[in-house]
Design a protein around this motif. Structure first.
Motif, short mmCIF file in Angstrom:
data_model
loop_
_atom_site.label_atom_id
_atom_site.label_comp_id
_atom_site.label_asym_id
_atom_site.label_seq_id
_atom_site.Cartn_x
_atom_site.Cartn_y
_atom_site.Cartn_z
N ASP A 187 0.75 -1.31 -0.02
CA ASP A 187 -0.11 0.21 0.13
C ASP A 187 0.80 1.27 0.10
N LYS A 188 2.16 0.92 -0.04
CA LYS A 188 2.97 2.34 0.27
C LYS A 188 3.48 3.10 -0.87
N THR A 189 3.25 2.23 -2.16
CA THR A 189 3.74 2.81 -3.52
C THR A 189 2.78 3.39 -4.26
N ASP A 190 2.73 4.55 -4.77
CA ASP A 190 1.94 5.36 -5.72
C ASP A 190 2.48 5.16 -6.88
N LEU A 191 2.26 3.82 -7.80
CA LEU A 191 2.89 3.70 -9.06
C LEU A 191 2.37 4.74 -9.99
N PRO A 192 1.18 4.86 -10.25
CA PRO A 192 0.83 5.89 -11.14
C PRO A 192 1.64 7.27 -11.22
N LYS A 193 1.62 7.77 -9.77
CA LYS A 193 2.51 9.02 -9.47
C LYS A 193 3.85 8.81 -9.98
N ILE A 194 4.67 7.91 -9.62
CA ILE A 194 5.98 7.56 -9.98
C ILE A 194 6.00 7.49 -11.46
#
Length: 406
Positions: free
Chosen positions: A177-184
């Motif tokens: 839940d820690k990673t905002d892949l679309p943002k990255i």
């Protein structure tokens, strides 16, 4: 494709099983790290196929097992998403220290998500390619969502993923839940190739759409048509490797690995005495390969020896000739094994009637046929095996003309 085992430790001191695959001439233009899919390993056949295809495009490819998977040390519970990214950073650091910093990251499924995050932290990475990647790391949790309450109550819980048991804990679950892949992905600003099958049942095509929309140009999408998620059909994994190798040439300098010019002959061999011991690159109009001598002879053992290639020519020609004959006769020949050993033998040992005893070149050919064949059919195939073109060439009087080119 030459394979070399690497000794890489991650940030926790755990040994990662890793291999470096090199192109035929042992001189890669650039290096790439391949990240495998969730719960998979680097020994999966599609991973090897993609690696081989990339080496044909001049890349040195590092394939490795994430913590707790394959033959890497550690527990699977420690192989959460952040740990996968850390492993990628550790492999990158090792390559930068011992070889050259990788320029390309390739990831399959969750490995695709991991390479996007790793690439965002590595200046040396110039491009990224993903294969069937999810657009959110939370996507993985669906494999064990029905056991969330049990995980919260008991801590360590055994779950079944893809038919195999794995132990996970709450930290493993929460980490996704820690990673905002679309943002990255939106902030990445590096060339990205997104490859996905429209009917992927494991990671839906909508994931590729979200990644593509968030990515900035230069970005590319390639459909994998009816390929399954794991690319278990060989033509699919080979296609993926070839497409990545072709796509990335637009962004990388590949002038250092030019194909040898045969100058309209059938084959050219090249040995650079300033850089190599015996390693000799060879090129036909469409294929590259390499010859070398074993270390015991002073070589680097990067490829088969010249006599290995002689044996290979005889063995392959024999197998093909036997196949054609069996098919014409409609015999149930399913597989052919041809074993060749080259040696020097004395004429007396071979019980040959010669004017003067001497040492002779000797090729021992052993045949193994798989299929419903009777003894007479096998005997006939043995006879046909001795009539293959290369066999007849080796037994005939050969004229070799040598010219020196200016």
């Amino acid at each position: 494709m030459q394979s070399k085992k690497l000794n890489i430790k991650n940030s926790k001191g755990l040994q990662l099983q890793a291999y470096l695959e090199l192109p035929a001439n042992q001189k890669p233009n650039n290096y790439v790290i391949f990240a495998h899919c969730f719960t998979c390993s680097s020994s999966l056949k599609p991973v090897k196929n993609i690696s081989r295809a990339l080496t044909n495009h001049g890349f040195g490819v590092v394939r490795f097992d994430f913590t707790g998977l394959g033959k890497s040390q550690g527990e699977f519970a420690d192989s959460h998403f952040s740990a996968n990214v850390d492993d990628l950073l550790a492999v990158n650091a090792y390559m930068e220290t011992h070889y050259e910093a990788p320029s390309l990251l390739v990831g399959h499924s969750l490995g695709g998500a991991a390479v996007i995050v790793a690439a965002s932290q590595l200046d040396n990475v110039k491009a990224v390619a993903t294969i069937g990647a999810p657009s959110t790391t939370e996507h993985v949790k669906r494999h064990f969502s029905h056991q969330f309450d049990e995980i919260a109550q008991k801590g360590d819980v055994e779950v079944n993923i893809g038919g195999r048991p794995f132990k996970i804990n709450q930290e493993f679950v929460d980490d996704f839940d820690k990673t905002d892949l679309p943002k990255i992905t939106k902030q990445l600003r590096k060339p990205i190739l997104i490859m996905h099958a429209p009917f992927d049942k494991t990671v839906g095509i909508d994931n590729a759409q979200e990644l593509f929309i968030n990515a900035f140009h230069p970005k590319s999408f390639v459909s994998l048509d009816d390929a399954d998620h794991l690319l278990l059909v060989e033509k699919d994994s080979n296609y993926v490797g070839d497409m990545i190798g072709t796509w990335v040439q637009r962004y990388f300098d590949t002038t250092n690995n030019e194909i040898l010019d045969t100058q309209d002959e059938q084959l050219v061999a090249h040995l650079n005495l300033l850089e190599d011991k015996f390693t000799t690159s060879m090129q036909t109009k469409k294929h590259s390969f390499i010859a070398d001598e074993p270390e015991s002879f002073g070589g680097d053992d990067f490829g088969p020896s010249p006599y290995d290639f002689l044996s290979a020519a005889l063995a392959s020609c024999t197998a093909m000739t036997v196949k054609l004959y069996a098919e014409r006769k409609k015999w149930d020949l399913q597989e052919v094994f041809v074993y060749i050993t080259y040696s020097k033998k004395h004429s007396q040992d071979l019980i040959l009637d010669v004017d003067k005893p001497t040492r002779l070149d000797h090729l021992l050919k052993k045949l193994k046929f798989i299929g419903k064949l009777d003894d007479s059919q096998k005997e006939k195939l043995k006879e046909i095996a001795s009539k293959c073109p290369v066999h007849r060439t080796l037994l005939s009087e050969i004229v070799i003309e040598t010219e020196v080119l200016s």
